[in-house]
Design an enzyme around this catalytic site. Structure first.
Site, short mmCIF file in Angstrom:
data_model
loop_
_atom_site.label_atom_id
_atom_site.label_comp_id
_atom_site.label_asym_id
_atom_site.label_seq_id
_atom_site.Cartn_x
_atom_site.Cartn_y
_atom_site.Cartn_z
CE1 TYR A 17 -3.55 -2.80 5.48
CE2 TYR A 17 -3.44 -0.42 5.11
CZ TYR A 17 -3.46 -1.89 4.58
OH TYR A 17 -3.37 -2.00 3.07
CB THR A 58 -0.79 -0.05 1.20
OG1 THR A 58 -1.67 1.29 1.38
CG2 THR A 58 -0.12 -0.37 2.54
CG ASP A 59 -1.18 4.92 -0.90
OD1 ASP A 59 -1.84 4.35 0.01
OD2 ASP A 59 -1.84 5.74 -1.51
CE LYS A 70 0.01 -4.65 2.91
NZ LYS A 70 -0.54 -5.98 2.47
P1 NAD Z 1 -9.68 -7.46 1.98
O1 NAD Z 1 -9.56 -7.14 3.24
O2 NAD Z 1 -10.73 -7.06 1.05
O3 NAD Z 1 -9.28 -9.21 1.71
C1 NAD Z 1 -8.08 -9.60 2.35
C2 NAD Z 1 -8.48 -11.36 2.19
O4 NAD Z 1 -7.44 -11.99 2.63
C3 NAD Z 1 -9.80 -11.92 2.53
O5 NAD Z 1 -10.33 -12.94 1.52
C4 NAD Z 1 -9.47 -12.63 3.81
O6 NAD Z 1 -10.13 -13.99 3.90
C5 NAD Z 1 -8.10 -13.02 3.49
N1 NAD Z 1 -7.17 -13.30 4.73
C6 NAD Z 1 -7.08 -12.39 5.92
N2 NAD Z 1 -6.15 -13.02 6.70
C7 NAD Z 1 -5.78 -14.32 6.25
C8 NAD Z 1 -4.81 -15.24 6.52
N3 NAD Z 1 -4.35 -15.27 7.77
N4 NAD Z 1 -4.74 -16.28 5.76
C9 NAD Z 1 -5.33 -16.29 4.67
N5 NAD Z 1 -6.11 -15.46 4.14
C10 NAD Z 1 -6.37 -14.39 4.88
O7 NAD Z 1 -8.46 -6.86 1.15
P2 NAD Z 1 -8.12 -6.01 -0.22
O8 NAD Z 1 -8.77 -4.88 -0.02
O9 NAD Z 1 -8.43 -7.02 -1.14
O10 NAD Z 1 -6.66 -6.10 0.01
C11 NAD Z 1 -5.60 -6.84 -0.81
C12 NAD Z 1 -4.25 -6.54 -0.58
O11 NAD Z 1 -3.92 -4.96 -1.29
C13 NAD Z 1 -3.95 -6.24 0.90
O12 NAD Z 1 -2.67 -6.89 1.08
C14 NAD Z 1 -3.89 -4.76 1.30
O13 NAD Z 1 -2.99 -4.45 2.08
C15 NAD Z 1 -3.48 -4.16 -0.08
N6 NAD Z 1 -4.05 -2.92 -0.27
C16 NAD Z 1 -5.41 -2.77 -0.53
C17 NAD Z 1 -5.89 -1.63 -0.81
C18 NAD Z 1 -7.31 -1.23 -0.89
O14 NAD Z 1 -7.72 0.02 -1.34
N7 NAD Z 1 -8.10 -2.07 -0.67
C19 NAD Z 1 -4.89 -0.30 -1.09
C20 NAD Z 1 -3.66 -0.81 -1.05
C21 NAD Z 1 -3.02 -1.83 -0.84
#
Ligand code: NAD
Ligand code: TYD
Length: 374
Positions: A162, A137-138, A166
């Site tokens: 969080y 993430t940013d 990360k």
């Molecule tokens: P989300 O919370 O929608 O989904 C997370 C998924 O990971 C879920 O399906 C959950 O069941 C699974 N999970 C959680 N803990 C787990 C574990 N211990 N073992 C296996 N599975 C597990 O998240 P997202 O928004 O889809 O984000 C995905 C990635 O992108 C993350 O790493 C997040 O940090 C990064 N990210 C997200 C955003 C955003 O805007 N959503 C922005 C920047 C970075």
């Protein structure tokens, strides 16, 4: 360029992971995908409905912190690519309960890196062109003032549990490249929006409340800025980094769509009014906007400079915010049951605890109504 891969997608039942699995399923017929997901509150098998298990797809329910399970997947599935999405991803939850973030985001990433190292670098059998893509993430870069953007060389300065978790996982991933030569690539993206996002995040939460004429909670003064990235653009960028990126490199991915939160919330209100009318009250949905106490340590502004991925890999975001948000709202309108199924479950307790101020008089918010502030 190789066109066959066996990809372990962690967190494939979450928001971005599911969009990525769907994109690969539609556009990369030579790739085999194994989704590993614990199905926490944020994981939802319905996000992958229509993708049948078989030759090119397998779902495994499990925890990325389970070293034996992860190692056995590498052993038995011939994994040559990891796209690591699984994480605890919501800043507000990290403030009230940071423990799960440390465990999944740091220990879980370590477990995956270690399994990849043992399998790709420790075994007798060579894996052709392996790649471990760590999705980050940013927010690891901290908070910006009124000007400037995050580049790949901006110093890390995480400010929430969080983003700190990360940042730790990014450092581990980078260390595995430098120390062991593990073929790691890291992507740092801005706020995603689009189909299948869990309604604890700003856009789907505001959609659901506005649809139901409930108070629309805006933290602080509503002037915090996020750089919104349409999830399909993000997933295409990840495919591009897999196909054309270089090991040991980080790529920033952004949408060139900086918006204040209040603008985003107002736009969702206007879109719903235009599509559905104002409802029985006749009041435009903007009148539901309710300023609530600010998030602790709330980062003011994020903005990504995506010059590197654009110049080196030829990726650009395609969606304007106006187009992307309309497509998103249309998706949520067409998939109301998907939202209903979530908000009628354990989400209720989360919402009640998180938005206590709104618990009474939900449809007629009393505190800090926008018009009362002006
Ligand atoms: P989300 O919370 O929608 O989904 C997370 C998924 O990971 C879920 O399906 C959950 O069941 C699974 N999970 C959680 N803990 C787990 C574990 N211990 N073992 C296996 N599975 C597990 O998240 P997202 O928004 O889809 O984000 C995905 C990635 O992108 C993350 O790493 C997040 O940090 C990064 N990210 C997200 C955003 C955003 O805007 N959503 C922005 C920047 C970075
Ligand atoms: P969010 O979707 O939680 O993403 P992040 O914290 O990772 O940026 O929040 C986006 C912005 O919206 C952020 O500035 C916090 C704000 N926000 C609200 O004003 N009200 C809300 O109910 C939520 C969930 C977020």
């Amino acid at each position: 360029m190789k066109n066959k891969r066996t990809v372990l997608v962690t967190g494939g039942c979450g928001f971005i992971g599911a969009n990525f699995v769907r994109l690969v399923h539609a556009e990369k017929p030579g790739w085999r995908v194994i989704t590993l997901d614990k199905l926490t509150y944020a994981g939802n098998l319905k996000n992958l409905e229509g993708i049948a298990e078989g030759e090119s797809y397998r779902f495994v329910r499990g925890d990325i912190c389970d070293g034996e399970l992860v190692a056995s997947l590498f052993r038995t599935e011939g994994i040559d690519t990891v796209v690591h999405f699984a994480a605890e991803s919501h800043v507000d939850r990290s403030i009230t309960g940071p423990g799960a973030f440390i465990r999944t985001n740091i220990d879980g990433t370590f477990t995956l890196l270690e399994a990849a190292r043992q399998s790709w670098l420790g075994g007798k059998k060579k894996v052709a062109e392996p790649c471990f893509l760590h999705v980050s993430t940013d927010e690891v870069y901290g908070s910006l003032g009124a000007t400037g953007k995050f580049t790949e060389t901006t110093a890390y300065d995480p400010r929430s549990p969080y983003s700190a978790s990360k940042a730790s996982s990014d450092h581990l991933a980078s260390a595995y490249f430098h120390t062991y030569g593990l073929p790691v690539r890291i992507t740092n993206c801005s706020n995603n929006y689009g189909p299948y996002q869990f309604p604890e995040k700003l856009i789907p939460l505001i959609f659901n409340n506005a649809l139901n004429h409930r108070a629309l909670p805006v933290y602080g003064d509503g002037r915090n800025i996020r750089d919104w990235l349409f999830v399909r653009d993000h997933c295409e960028a990840i495919v591009r980094v897999l196909d054309k990126g270089k090991d040991g490199q980080c790529y920033n991915i952004g949408g060139n769509n900086e918006k204040e939160n209040i603008e985003v919330v107002s736009l969702i209100c206007d879109l719903l009014d235009a599509k559905l009318g104002c409802g029985t009250s006749g009041q435009p949905r903007r009148s539901l906007i309710t300023f609530v106490p600010d998030r602790l340590g709330h980062d003011r502004r994020y903005a990504i400079d995506a010059t590197k991925i654009s110049e080196q890999l030829g990726w650009q975001p395609k969606a304007t915010f106006e187009r992307g948000i309309e497509e998103t709202i249309d998706w949520y309108l067409a998939n109301r049951q998907w939202v209903e199924d979530i908000v009628n479950g354990s989400y209720r307790e989360y919402y009640a605890a998180m938005y206590k101020q709104l618990a009474s008089g939900e449809s007629r918010p009393k505190i800090n109504r926008r018009e009362e502030q002006q």
